[in-house]
Scaffold this motif. Sequence first.
Motif, PDB file in Angstrom:
ATOM      1  N   GLN A  56     103.169  83.604 133.605  1.00  0.00           N
ATOM      2  CA  GLN A  56     102.484  84.166 132.449  1.00  0.00           C
ATOM      3  C   GLN A  56     101.222  84.910 132.861  1.00  0.00           C
ATOM      4  OE1 GLN A  56     103.223  84.332 129.256  1.00  0.00           O
ATOM      5  NE2 GLN A  56     105.136  83.218 129.365  1.00  0.00           N
ATOM      6  N   TYR A 115     102.136  86.459 120.497  1.00  0.00           N
ATOM      7  CA  TYR A 115     103.083  86.393 121.613  1.00  0.00           C
ATOM      8  C   TYR A 115     104.269  85.500 121.283  1.00  0.00           C
ATOM      9  CZ  TYR A 115     105.049  84.924 126.065  1.00  0.00           C
ATOM     10  OH  TYR A 115     105.928  84.609 127.087  1.00  0.00           O
ATOM     11  N   LEU A 119     108.105  86.457 120.756  1.00  0.00           N
ATOM     12  CA  LEU A 119     109.097  85.816 121.621  1.00  0.00           C
ATOM     13  C   LEU A 119     110.223  85.198 120.795  1.00  0.00           C
ATOM     14  CD1 LEU A 119     109.211  85.414 124.736  1.00  0.00           C
ATOM     15  CD2 LEU A 119     108.411  83.088 124.345  1.00  0.00           C
ATOM     16  N   ARG A 120     109.853  84.609 119.675  1.00  0.00           N
ATOM     17  CA  ARG A 120     110.877  84.013 118.813  1.00  0.00           C
ATOM     18  C   ARG A 120     111.718  85.079 118.128  1.00  0.00           C
ATOM     19  NH1 ARG A 120     109.856  80.175 113.491  1.00  0.00           N
ATOM     20  NH2 ARG A 120     112.063  79.804 113.035  1.00  0.00           N
ATOM     21  N   GLY A 124     113.503  85.771 122.967  1.00  0.00           N
ATOM     22  CA  GLY A 124     113.016  85.408 124.295  1.00  0.00           C
ATOM     23  C   GLY A 124     112.972  83.921 124.546  1.00  0.00           C
TER      24      GLY A 124
END
Length: 286
Positions: A56, A115, A119-120, A124
Amino acid sequence: MTAVSAEVVSGRAGTKDPARSEDRARPRPDGDGDGAAPLAPRARLLPALVAVYRAQLSRARVARIPLLFVATFQSVGIMVLMRGVVDGGDEARAVVAGSSVLVVAFVALNLLAQYFGQLRASGGLDHYATLPVPPAAVVLGAAAAYASFTVPGTAVTAVVGSALFHLPMTHLWVLVAVIPLAGAALAGLGAALGLLAPRQELATLCGQLGMSAALLLGVLPAAHLPAPIGYARDLLPSTYGVEALARTFDERPDWLLVAADLGVCAAVGVVSLAVATWAYRRAAVR
């Protein structure tokens, strides 16, 4: 039956096939007998946490540095504006401490909510779900990486604010405790908001509202706020980081109260990160 056929039958029965004997002697893999190899053992929490943190950190290094500059410039600009209204005293301590912690709120709460919401929405989370890493490692690694970006901006804001309002810098070393503890509380809250929001736009909105609350309730002096808003201020995790930092600007800080405020930040951080881990499990299995 003739003698020849009896010898042939007895010879076949008594002769062992080397290939079949070797196959029977070879150990079979565990499972249902279909020949599938067993899965690799699940990674331990600490090594998985370090791996996610490094990934990250390297991923967000280029993309988040401009936003960190914006967060720092925003906090310094707020202090410059408040300099024309606040001369010194408790108000100046609140402005400098609140502006410093605002950098943490901008990155750890606002950006992390965006983020995880993105991502959801993009699927991701399926990538992380296929990795043999604990869910806590994913949440903690991402939260720690985003909180790490707040260190230079928070330190610069605190130094500039102290010079601007003529506050002592003797005890600014307390930022070593304020940044990770306040960052953990706000990062856990941001991750939970991003993972629980049903849509990406709502996750962005929640992150923006959280940062706005940290701005209004953290930078403005508590004595000037109405009583109902003061109660809301007590519910905000960043408030206790602001209070801990503001107390260190006194000539003789009350270190017991500073430790108590930092203890509240730590407790809220544990709870918020646990909720974020639960939200990650909930979102990953859907």
